[in-house]
Each structure stands twice: as structure tokens, then as C-alpha cells.
Write a protein that holds these residues in place. Structure first.
Motif, PDB file in Angstrom:
ATOM      1  N   LYS A 108     -20.225  79.611  44.587  1.00  0.00           N
ATOM      2  CA  LYS A 108     -19.909  80.481  43.460  1.00  0.00           C
ATOM      3  C   LYS A 108     -20.908  80.260  42.324  1.00  0.00           C
ATOM      4  O   LYS A 108     -21.231  79.128  41.951  1.00  0.00           O
ATOM      5  N   THR A 110     -22.000  80.428  38.424  1.00  0.00           N
ATOM      6  CA  THR A 110     -21.523  80.431  37.043  1.00  0.00           C
ATOM      7  C   THR A 110     -22.729  80.378  36.112  1.00  0.00           C
ATOM      8  O   THR A 110     -23.625  79.557  36.301  1.00  0.00           O
ATOM      9  N   GLU A 124     -19.407  79.420  29.397  1.00  0.00           N
ATOM     10  CA  GLU A 124     -19.481  79.473  30.855  1.00  0.00           C
ATOM     11  C   GLU A 124     -18.885  80.810  31.283  1.00  0.00           C
ATOM     12  O   GLU A 124     -17.858  81.231  30.766  1.00  0.00           O
ATOM     13  N   GLU A 126     -18.293  83.381  34.831  1.00  0.00           N
ATOM     14  CA  GLU A 126     -18.421  83.683  36.253  1.00  0.00           C
ATOM     15  C   GLU A 126     -18.572  85.173  36.506  1.00  0.00           C
ATOM     16  O   GLU A 126     -18.635  85.613  37.649  1.00  0.00           O
ATOM     17  N   SER A 385     -18.969  89.398  40.140  1.00  0.00           N
ATOM     18  CA  SER A 385     -18.991  87.968  40.435  1.00  0.00           C
ATOM     19  C   SER A 385     -19.774  87.806  41.731  1.00  0.00           C
ATOM     20  O   SER A 385     -19.875  88.741  42.533  1.00  0.00           O
ATOM     21  N   TRP A 387     -21.561  85.041  44.941  1.00  0.00           N
ATOM     22  CA  TRP A 387     -21.697  83.798  45.677  1.00  0.00           C
ATOM     23  C   TRP A 387     -23.043  83.805  46.399  1.00  0.00           C
ATOM     24  O   TRP A 387     -23.363  84.761  47.114  1.00  0.00           O
TER      25      TRP A 387
END
Length: 400
Positions: A108, A110, A124, A126, A385, A387
Motif C-alpha cells: 500500500k 502512503t 500522511e 493514502e 488509492s 498498491w
């Protein structure tokens, strides 16, 4: 949960660039507390599991595998990718999902902002921004006429590019663009001056009757030009005038001509049609200008060539900031927005870049060719978001 941080600080790069430009960042009137502003952007990646990711259709897994196979033409000899690329080539499309799940671990992404002096974490996040782009079709004339007066330009000979990375390694990936004035290198012309220059006509690949269509061709970075004789010319990004990209939609919002939620390619085009005498004023809000080159295409079904030097795959290729995501890296992205409604989760591959694509969670999603792809691209402004997918046992440092 295992966490790994890999950092890419822009502070040294920005400082060097400002010095080269002759600018000073020193202001003794500022209070001491402002010295540690959150200017350093970094990425934290956290190992994750597929169970936390939305369901993905078989069709999308297969498109992702197709795009990854294309990227393997470039990255397949690197140690980290060699084994998975060999398996990608031998894996049938019907087993695409199993291939990704068995060969890759999702990490993931961030985005974090740090103070440039103390390293204090200011934020922070995401979630980032995903827009869309596509390959447009423009009707053109091979010759300039009273109607077709807007050139699609190849790179002029007076554009000089200076790559300083060999002398200043911190400036890797940054180039100066300009032109000579006597013995002095000065900034190259901005958009408003380029479109007024008649001496650049000899560099025209073709001529359009629609300045807004040519403007959006430059934003997309590639397209197809169809002549009156039925000939199709494929063009792709070759270079740029060195001026920063600025979104013209912001000007329309500031002037009150459109509301922010109304911003789309289609609405900008509609405003231009309704205000023909102000089109140049609108377009000149963006000083950036893109030059093209003709592409020799042996397979007409292939997509345009991206920054990786390979064909893009519709709905499976994305433009990224290569400072954070190296070319050829597979990812999973979840994009969503309310107005107009859009929600999808797809495997994609980093195969392109763009002037407005800056930061670790900033993507441009390639929708493909034609009007339908243009409609989808024009309305996309999604939360996203993401990955990064790394081969089993690998860590993010391995792909740098």
C-alpha cells in the motif's frame, strides 16, 4: 505489520534548480518558525494482502497481464523482474488473476510530507488524484489553408535542451530548455508566442481548423491525424518548450465561467465553442507547448507509445511520476468519484509520464482511442488509492 519507508526528497533538487534560475530562497524577514515548512514529499509503502483490495474482474486481470507482458520487453532482463516476466509470457490469459496473486505481493502506498529541516511528519495520505487521458482523432489538412491554420508542430531546430545530470547528479531527470540569443541561452517561447511565429510553419506535420482540439492533443501527448484523402498519421510526444503546464480550467473557475465540479474536457470545449473570440485568451493561460513526431506503426491495433517506449494498453496503462514509481512497475489502483459517478479497481502498469503528473499518488489512466475513450477520460477526476505489486520476497528498494 511490516512497514518499509523509501524516501525521495525534492528539497535538494528544487534548491539547485532555483540557484540555476538565479533565484534566492533567503528571506531574513521571515520568522524562524517558518523555516521548517512541509516541503519534502516521501513515500511509505506497507505490505498488504489481496483480501483488503476490492474484487477485480477477469477481463481487467487479463488487460493487466497484457500490459505487463509489454513492459517485460523493457524490464525483463533485470534481476528482480526476470523470473516473473518469463512466467508472464507463458501464462495463458485465462490464468491472469492467479498469476498476479501467486507472483506478486501488494504494498500500500502512503504519501507523507516532512519538514525539510527536522523531518517532522506534517501529513500522511493514502488517497491521491487520478485523471484520465486518451488517444484522440483529428481531421487535418496536409497543407495550410484559409480554414486549416492551426499547426501540429514537430520540434523546431532552435529548441535547445541542456541536460545537467552529468555535472549535477541531483538534477537527474531535469532539463533546461531554451534558445540562443547571441551567445546567451534564454527561455524558449511560451505558447502565446509560438502560435504567432510564422517561421515555424515548416515544422508542421499537419494543419487543423480547431485550436482547442490541437490544445487537447498536446495534453494527451499522442493522437491520430486523418487527412482528407483518408491517410492516418500517428503522432506522439517528442518534446516541450520548457514552460510549466497550467490547467486552463482553473482560469475558467476563477472568472466564474464554470464551477469547479463542472470542469471536464467536454465543458471546456463547449465554453470555447460559445466564446470563439476568447479561445486564444483561454489557451494562453497554459504557457506550455508540446511538439510531436510521426510514429511508424506496424500494427494499427497497438496503442500509442508511452514514456517507456512501448505501446500503451487501454484501461491497463497509467502515467506516473517516475521519481516515485519506476517505468514497468505493476500496480493495483482503486478510483472513485461521485459526480459523475465512477468506481473501479484494476491492475495497471506504469508505462507513461505527464507534465501534470507529480507525486507518489498522482496517476493518469489511459482509456484508449476514440470518442468513447475521450468521454471517459474527460470526466475523470477521481480519488485514488494504490498498491505497488512486487515479486514475492522483494522490497521497494529493489526496484529503484
Amino acid at each position: 505489520m511490516h512497514k518499509l519507508v523509501f524516501r525521495f526528497s525534492f528539497f535538494s533538487v528544487v534548491s539547485a534548480a532555483l540557484l540555476l534560475a538565479g533565484c534566492s530562497t533567503t528571506d531574513k524577514t521571515k520568522p524562524e518558525k517558518e523555516i521548517d515548512e512541509p516541503t519534502s514529499i516521501e513515500t511509505r509503502t506497507t505490505i498488504d494482502d489481496y483480501s483488503s483490495i476490492n474484487q477485480i474482474s477477469q477481463e481487467d486481470w487479463q488487460a493487466g497481464l497484457k500490459a505487463f507482458r509489454v513492459s517485460c520487453r523493457s524490464i525483463g532482463k533485470k534481476a528482480i523482474w526476470k523470473e516473473v516476466c518469463a512466467k508472464a509470457v507463458s501464462t495463458p490469459d485465462s490464468e491472469a488473476e492467479d498469476f498476479f496473486r501467486s507472483q506478486f505481493t501488494p504494498w500500500k502506498i502512503t504519501k507523507i510530507q516532512l519538514g525539510k529541516q527536522t523531518g517532522t511528519v506534517y501529513s500522511e495520505d493514502e488517497s491521491g488524484l487520478m485523471t484520465g487521458y486518451y488517444e484522440p482523432l483529428l481531421k487535418i489538412s496536409k497543407e495550410k489553408t484559409s480554414r486549416h491554420k492551426i499547426p501540429i508542430l514537430s520540434t523546431p531546430d532552435d529548441l535547445i535542451i541542456v541536460d545537467l545530470a552529468s555535472l549535477y547528479p541531483s538534477l537527474k531527470g531535469m532539463r533546461l530548455r531554451g534558445k540562443l540569443q547571441g551567445r546567451k541561452l534564454i527561455p524558449y517561447d511560451d505558447r502565446s508566442h509560438i502560435v504567432q511565429r510564422r517561421d515555424l510553419d515548416k515544422y508542421a506535420i499537419g494543419w487543423s481548423d480547431d485550436p482547442v482540439a490541437v490544445f487537447f492533443l498536446q495534453i494527451q501527448g499522442s493522437g491520430r491525424l486523418e487527412t482528407s484523402a483518408g491517410e492516418t498519421i500517428r503522432v506522439g510526444y517528442d518534446d516541450q518548450n520548457g514552460h510549466p503546464y497550467k490547467a486552463v480550467g482553473s482560469w475558467l473557475v476563477q472568472k466564474g465561467y464554470l464551477k469547479r465540479h463542472e470542469l471536464s474536457m467536454q465543458n471546456i470545449q463547449k465554453w470555447a465553442v460559445e466564446n470563439p473570440t476568447r479561445v486564444n485568451e483561454l489557451l494562453d493561460q497554459n504557457p506550455s507547448f508540446v511538439f510531436f513526431k510521426e510514429r511508424v506503426v506496424t500494427d494499427p491495433s497497438e496503442g500509442p507509445i508511452g514514456a517507456q517506449g512501448l505501446p500503451l494498453t487501454p484501461k491497463a496503462s497509467v502515467a506516473v511520476d517516475r521519481k516515485f514509481v519506476p517505468m514497468g512497475t505493476p500496480l493495483i489502483v482503486h478510483a472513485s468519484q461521485d459526480n459523475p459517478s465512477l468506481d473501479f479497481t484494476r491492475p495497471v502498469v506504469a508505462q507513461d509520464t505527464g507534465g501534470a503528473i507529480k507525486g507518489p499518488l498522482r496517476f493518469d489512466f489511459f482509456w484508449g482511442f476514440g470518442d468513447e475513450a475521450g468521454k471517459n477520460a474527460g470526466k475523470q477526476k477521481s480519488d485514488v488509492s494504490a498498491w505497488i505489486l512486487l515479486p514475492k520476497g522483494a522490497v521497494p528498494e529493489d526496484i529503484r
